[in-house]
Design a protein around this motif. Structure first.
Motif, PDB file in Angstrom:
ATOM      1  N   ASN A  40       0.825  -1.204   0.000  1.00 51.28           N
ATOM      2  CA  ASN A  40       0.000   0.000   0.000  1.00 51.28           C
ATOM      3  C   ASN A  40       0.862   1.258   0.000  1.00 51.28           C
ATOM      4  OD1 ASN A  40      -2.181   2.014   1.627  1.00 51.28           O
ATOM      5  ND2 ASN A  40      -3.035   0.604   0.110  1.00 51.28           N
ATOM      6  N   ALA A  50       1.804   1.766  -3.476  1.00 48.73           N
ATOM      7  CA  ALA A  50       0.692   2.376  -4.205  1.00 48.73           C
ATOM      8  C   ALA A  50       0.624   3.876  -3.947  1.00 48.73           C
ATOM      9  CB  ALA A  50      -0.626   1.714  -3.800  1.00 48.73           C
ATOM     10  N   ARG A  51       0.896   4.268  -2.708  1.00 50.16           N
ATOM     11  CA  ARG A  51       0.885   5.689  -2.364  1.00 50.16           C
ATOM     12  C   ARG A  51       1.986   6.446  -3.104  1.00 50.16           C
ATOM     13  NH1 ARG A  51      -1.622   7.796   1.833  1.00 50.16           N
ATOM     14  NH2 ARG A  51      -1.810   5.749   2.830  1.00 50.16           N
ATOM     15  N   PRO A  59       1.458   7.017  -7.920  1.00 53.23           N
ATOM     16  CA  PRO A  59       0.126   7.371  -8.448  1.00 53.23           C
ATOM     17  C   PRO A  59       0.031   7.227  -9.972  1.00 53.23           C
ATOM     18  CG  PRO A  59       1.334   9.329  -7.756  1.00 53.23           C
ATOM     19  CD  PRO A  59       2.103   8.153  -7.249  1.00 53.23           C
ATOM     20  N   HIS A 105      -1.443   3.878 -10.968  1.00 50.95           N
ATOM     21  CA  HIS A 105      -2.796   3.523 -10.533  1.00 50.95           C
ATOM     22  C   HIS A 105      -3.734   3.101 -11.662  1.00 50.95           C
ATOM     23  CE1 HIS A 105      -2.496   5.872  -6.450  1.00 50.95           C
ATOM     24  NE2 HIS A 105      -1.580   4.929  -6.591  1.00 50.95           N
ATOM     25  N   PRO A 106      -3.831   3.872 -12.762  1.00 51.73           N
ATOM     26  CA  PRO A 106      -4.786   3.466 -13.814  1.00 51.73           C
ATOM     27  C   PRO A 106      -4.460   2.109 -14.433  1.00 51.73           C
ATOM     28  CG  PRO A 106      -4.071   5.740 -14.114  1.00 51.73           C
ATOM     29  CD  PRO A 106      -3.175   5.147 -13.073  1.00 51.73           C
ATOM     30  N   LEU A 140      -5.166  -0.721 -11.704  1.00 53.93           N
ATOM     31  CA  LEU A 140      -6.605  -0.830 -11.464  1.00 53.93           C
ATOM     32  C   LEU A 140      -7.315  -1.467 -12.654  1.00 53.93           C
ATOM     33  CD1 LEU A 140      -9.094  -0.308  -9.744  1.00 53.93           C
ATOM     34  CD2 LEU A 140      -9.174   2.013 -10.673  1.00 53.93           C
ATOM     35  N   VAL A 191      -4.495   3.884   0.775  1.00 52.25           N
ATOM     36  CA  VAL A 191      -4.761   4.239  -0.610  1.00 52.25           C
ATOM     37  C   VAL A 191      -5.659   3.133  -1.160  1.00 52.25           C
ATOM     38  CG1 VAL A 191      -3.780   4.545  -2.906  1.00 52.25           C
ATOM     39  CG2 VAL A 191      -2.569   5.422  -0.908  1.00 52.25           C
ATOM     40  N   LEU A 246      -7.921   1.919  -4.242  1.00 51.10           N
ATOM     41  CA  LEU A 246      -8.302   2.067  -5.646  1.00 51.10           C
ATOM     42  C   LEU A 246      -9.483   1.178  -6.007  1.00 51.10           C
ATOM     43  CD1 LEU A 246      -4.730   2.020  -7.249  1.00 51.10           C
ATOM     44  CD2 LEU A 246      -6.033   3.992  -6.423  1.00 51.10           C
ATOM     45  N   THR A 275     -13.107  -0.615  -6.018  1.00 49.25           N
ATOM     46  CA  THR A 275     -14.492  -0.222  -5.759  1.00 49.25           C
ATOM     47  C   THR A 275     -14.945  -0.905  -4.478  1.00 49.25           C
ATOM     48  OG1 THR A 275     -14.931  -0.018  -8.119  1.00 49.25           O
ATOM     49  CG2 THR A 275     -16.843  -0.231  -6.660  1.00 49.25           C
ATOM     50  N   ILE A 280      -4.463  -2.528  -5.084  1.00 45.57           N
ATOM     51  CA  ILE A 280      -5.650  -1.659  -5.079  1.00 45.57           C
ATOM     52  C   ILE A 280      -6.401  -1.727  -3.751  1.00 45.57           C
ATOM     53  CG2 ILE A 280      -5.879  -1.871  -7.581  1.00 45.57           C
ATOM     54  CD1 ILE A 280      -8.344  -3.663  -7.069  1.00 45.57           C
TER      55      ILE A 280
END
Length: 202
Positions: free
Chosen positions: A10, A13-14, A17, A20-21, A24, A91, A93, A95, A142
């Motif tokens: 995590n 992940a922070r 950025p 991320h796309p 995810l 963080v 990502l 849902t 995520i």
């Protein structure tokens, strides 16, 4: 250890950025890759025209579906909360959902598909295994799962695939052989070999 590894991923992940796309998207839509790999396995088995290979492909597909089905009662029985439910400063990502975390459905599916493809085509299996490891990492990245959720998911999927292959391969090989020789409707789905060549080979 589970929490330590999760915290480090995590933190990654922070710090990334820009990633991320990509992660995810893969964590969400990656199952399509496994579907394509299974289709490629079917196409290869059909082109080779070997009943054993096609039977292994049927086992791989069945195991992938069965593994997810077997996983659902386990998920509901264990009742492990998602990471974002237990921790505030993350963080996230993924849902957010109301379902539970252990084991990961995505990892179970990936582990079953990758293991099942070993008996079909090792090249495809290698790609599937790499994709499964990336999927497991992505689901943790995520914040949808803890590392232990995805590790157990991969192992459970592999065990289901091995069990399905062990229990059904011989029977399916015989069934595929009969269908290739006598089933006019099913034959095009099972082999690309000409009728005469297929009959002569047997």
């Amino acid at each position: 250890m589970d929490q330590i590894v999760f915290d480090r991923i995590n933190a990654l992940a922070r710090a990334t950025p820009w990633l991320h796309p990509v992660v995810l998207s893969y964590a969400t839509y990656g199952p399509l890759i496994f579907a394509l790999l299974l289709v490629a396995g079917w196409w290869r088995a059909r082109r080779h025209g070997e009943a054993r290979q096609m039977a292994a492909m049927i086992c791989a597909g069945a195991a992938t579906v069965a593994a997810v089905g077997i996983n659902q009662p386990i998920v509901n029985a264990v009742h492990r909360p998602r990471p974002y439910t237990d921790h505030v400063d993350l963080v996230v990502l993924a849902t957010r959902s109301a379902d539970f975390s252990f084991p990961s459905d995505h990892a179970v599916m990936a582990g079953a598909a990758a293991t099942g493809l070993i008996f079909v085509a090792r090249g495809l299996a290698a790609w599937a295994m790499a994709a499964a490891l990336v999927m497991a990492f992505a689901r943790v990245y995520i914040a949808a799962h803890y590392p232990f959720d995805v590790v157990v998911g991969l192992l459970l999927g592999a065990v289901v695939a091995l069990a399905v292959y062990g229990a059904g391969h011989r029977m399916l090989t015989r069934a595929v052989t009969v269908a290739e020789n006598r089933g006019r409707l099913l034959r095009p789905l099972l082999t690309a070999r000409p009728v005469d060549a297929g009959a002569g080979a047997r």
